[in-house]
Design an enzyme around this catalytic site. Structure first.
Site, short mmCIF file in Angstrom:
data_model
loop_
_atom_site.label_atom_id
_atom_site.label_comp_id
_atom_site.label_asym_id
_atom_site.label_seq_id
_atom_site.Cartn_x
_atom_site.Cartn_y
_atom_site.Cartn_z
CE LYS A 178 -9.89 -15.25 4.20
NZ LYS A 178 -9.99 -15.05 2.80
CE LYS B 204 -7.19 -8.74 -1.63
NZ LYS B 204 -8.54 -9.06 -1.92
CE LYS C 254 -16.92 -7.03 0.71
NZ LYS C 254 -16.71 -8.46 0.67
#
Ligand code: ADP
Ligand code: TRP
Length: 333
Positions: free
Chosen positions: A113, A195, A198
């Protein structure tokens, strides 16, 4: 009913997808029959990356509705919103005294992040694992149904629990990741890179809210190639991924037929994807329709959130009192 306690959470950061379903929710639905369960929407966690107040409420309602549509029964479990349980941030504050800057900085999700949002490397991101440990330890949970990407966070939660127990006396059981199969699951994206997620890779992720048309379009665009040229070839990763998805939603003999076609070099990837698309539509559309009918019923959702809050606080307040007592924060008794 087993006595070990189960906790898991999903962040309110957008639309739930097949990865959330097979990595987490499918296990929730089975565990609710066998264990005392606490499942929640991790809205505080979502603020580390998604701080927009206008999106928070619809996202929380969506996650609740989609969980219920997948078969989670609010009568059987405590289904609540993280920020409705103030005992969690209090335990988080206490656990932060047991977490070292160095280990937090080394966490893969933090490094990731910090790279993707360099202008917002906030302290919430750094202490994400201590808040997650508080979510789990506040109910003295032993099992945490999550996908493979959460393994490191769970390991940190075990470390914090051990440190607390070591310093203040045996209080918390060590929480372990849980999956009904043997291994934790990672649902790959349709383009063969990474993967389903969201908030990233939207065209290669199948959402539980996708329309039939969108599902078909995404599946038909999944990466393939010219097909094998030698019998019994090794499957490339992106083809293996298509088969992985197929095993989740298609009949066993259908999968077997295509596997045989692959080994014999007679496979037609167009047919494989058409079959997968139809089976996905069959799997996703009832969930989508049910979630859509629940999502806007705020009266119903508020009732569930309140009932969940009550169950969660009943358990959390007991554990928090014990933790405070062990730490010496119990002046008035
Ligand atoms: P996302 O990563 O899409 O933002 P969350 O972080 O809220 O989703 O994850 C909620 C749950 O779903 C976690 O238990 C996580 O491990 C699981 N999960 C998310 N993506 C996948 C995936 N592609 N495969 C398996 N499990 C996943
Ligand atoms: N970190 C988890 C994720 O991104 C969400 C989460 C927050 C969680 N608190 C938790 C999962 C407690 C299990 C238990 O998927």
């Amino acid at each position: 009913m087993n006595k070990e306690i189960v906790v898991s959470g999903i962040r309110s950061t957008g639309f739930l997808h097949l990865g959330n379903y097979f990595g987490a929710i499918r296990n929730y639905v089975r565990m609710q029959e066998e264990y005392p369960c606490y499942f929640f929407v991790a809205d505080y966690h979502s603020l580390t990356t998604h701080p927009d107040p206008a999106l928070l409420k619809p996202n929380v309602y969506r996650v609740l509705a989609e969980n219920i549509a997948c078969g989670l029964d609010p009568e059987k479990v405590a289904l609540y919103v993280q920020s409705d349980v103030p005992e969690i941030p209090e335990l988080y504050l206490m656990l932060n005294m047991l977490a070292y800057k160095g280990e937090l900085e080394k966490t893969a999700s933090f490094k990731d992040k910090a790279r993707t949002q360099p202008d917002n490397v906030n302290a919430g991101l750094l202490t994400y694992p201590t808040l997650m440990a508080a979510d789990i330890l506040i109910h003295k949970a032993s099992y945490v149904p999550v996908g493979k990407d959460q393994e490191q966070h769970l390991e940190m939660a075990r470390n914090f629990a051990q440190r607390f127990n070591h310093r203040y006396g045996e209080t918390f059981p060590e929480p372990h990741p849980f999956n009904f199969g043997s291994d934790l699951v990672k649902i790959p994206s349709l383009d063969g890179t990474g993967k389903m997620s969201k908030s990233e890779n939207e065209n290669a992720t199948l959402y539980l809210a996708d329309t039939d048309e969108v599902i078909r379009k995404k599946v038909m665009k999944a990466k393939t190639d010219q097909g094998p040229t030698e019998v019994n070839s090794v499957m490339p990763d992106y083809i293996e991924n298509i088969f992985l998805l197929m095993r989740l939603v298609s009949e066993a003999d259908v999968v077997k037929k295509f596997e045989k076609d692959f080994s014999e070099c007679t496979i037609r990837y167009g047919d494989l994807k058409k079959q997968l698309a139809e089976d996905m539509v069959r799997f996703i559309s009832p969930i989508r329709e049910k979630a859509e009918s629940i999502r806007h019923d705020h009266v119903y959702l508020h009732k569930i959130m309140k009932a969940g809050q009550e169950k969660a606080r009943e358990s959390a307040s007991k554990v928090l009192s014990e933790a405070r007592r062990r730490m010496g924060i119990n002046f008035y008794c």
